[in-house]
Design a protein around this motif. Structure first.
Motif, PDB file in Angstrom:
ATOM      1  N   LYS A   1     145.140  99.670  91.699  1.00  0.00           N
ATOM      2  CA  LYS A   1     145.236 100.617  92.811  1.00  0.00           C
ATOM      3  C   LYS A   1     144.979 102.051  92.369  1.00  0.00           C
ATOM      4  CE  LYS A   1     146.616  97.500  95.784  1.00  0.00           C
ATOM      5  NZ  LYS A   1     145.855  97.148  96.956  1.00  0.00           N
TER       6      LYS A   1
ATOM      7  N   SER B   1     144.215 109.565  91.838  1.00  0.00           N
ATOM      8  CA  SER B   1     144.636 109.046  93.132  1.00  0.00           C
ATOM      9  C   SER B   1     145.129 107.607  92.988  1.00  0.00           C
ATOM     10  CB  SER B   1     143.455 109.100  94.100  1.00  0.00           C
ATOM     11  OG  SER B   1     143.825 108.564  95.338  1.00  0.00           O
TER      12      SER B   1
ATOM     13  N   ARG C   1     146.285 104.334  95.470  1.00  0.00           N
ATOM     14  CA  ARG C   1     146.378 103.759  96.815  1.00  0.00           C
ATOM     15  C   ARG C   1     147.606 102.870  96.877  1.00  0.00           C
ATOM     16  NH1 ARG C   1     142.810 100.322  96.405  1.00  0.00           N
ATOM     17  NH2 ARG C   1     141.897 100.990  94.482  1.00  0.00           N
TER      18      ARG C   1
ATOM     19  N   SER D   1     148.009 107.274 100.324  1.00  0.00           N
ATOM     20  CA  SER D   1     147.432 107.485  99.005  1.00  0.00           C
ATOM     21  C   SER D   1     148.170 108.656  98.376  1.00  0.00           C
ATOM     22  CB  SER D   1     145.947 107.795  99.139  1.00  0.00           C
ATOM     23  OG  SER D   1     145.374 107.977  97.876  1.00  0.00           O
TER      24      SER D   1
END
Length: 148
Positions: free
Chosen positions: A114, A130, A132, A138
């Motif tokens: 992720k 980042s 998710r 996010s």
């Protein structure tokens, strides 16, 4: 065009269990060899429900939990130790697995699949990464790469 069932998440294409049509070369040379997808057949269509059920079990259950985790991740910067030369250039690059381990050391739990790194991290310094957490949530975290 090849019709495939995704077995893992592919950024920009879909999530596990999605049936997608892609060009033959992309399917043959990238998705299938990396076990990101399987060819679509009538028999394999039955597996789609099992893949989707497994995906739901792995996802963070609610949007509120994902938002709370995002807030806690943003509050704590993550430190990753890496081998570097005298100029500050790394021997290799920082991987998503190393970032996931550093987040776990800070008290969070994140799946390495992720985590999205824009450009490869190949030097010491501060980076924004980042994660998710949920289809709607996010989180951007700060990753500090130090010599170690």
């Amino acid at each position: 065009m090849a019709k495939l069932i995704l077995t893992n998440e592919v950024t920009g294409l879909g999530e596990p269990g999605d049936v997608v049509e892609v060009k033959d070369g992309y399917a043959r040379n990238f998705l299938i060899p990396r076990s990101l997808a399987t060819p679509w057949t009538k028999g394999a269509e039955k597996d789609v429900t099992a893949i989707r059920r497994a995906r739901k079990a792995r996802e963070i259950a609610s949007l509120d939990d994902a938002k709370a985790l995002a807030d806690s991740l943003k509050a704590k910067p993550v430190t990753v130790k890496a081998n570097a030369g005298p100029s500050g250039r790394l021997f290799g690059a920082v991987t998503t697995g190393e970032i996931a381990e550093a987040v776990a050391a800070n008290g969070g739990t994140v799946d390495k699949r992720k985590i999205e790194i824009g450009q490869p991290i190949r030097a010491l310094g501060d980076y924004s990464v980042s994660i998710r957490l949920h289809p709607e949530v996010s989180a951007k975290i700060n990753v500090k790469v130090v010599k170690g």
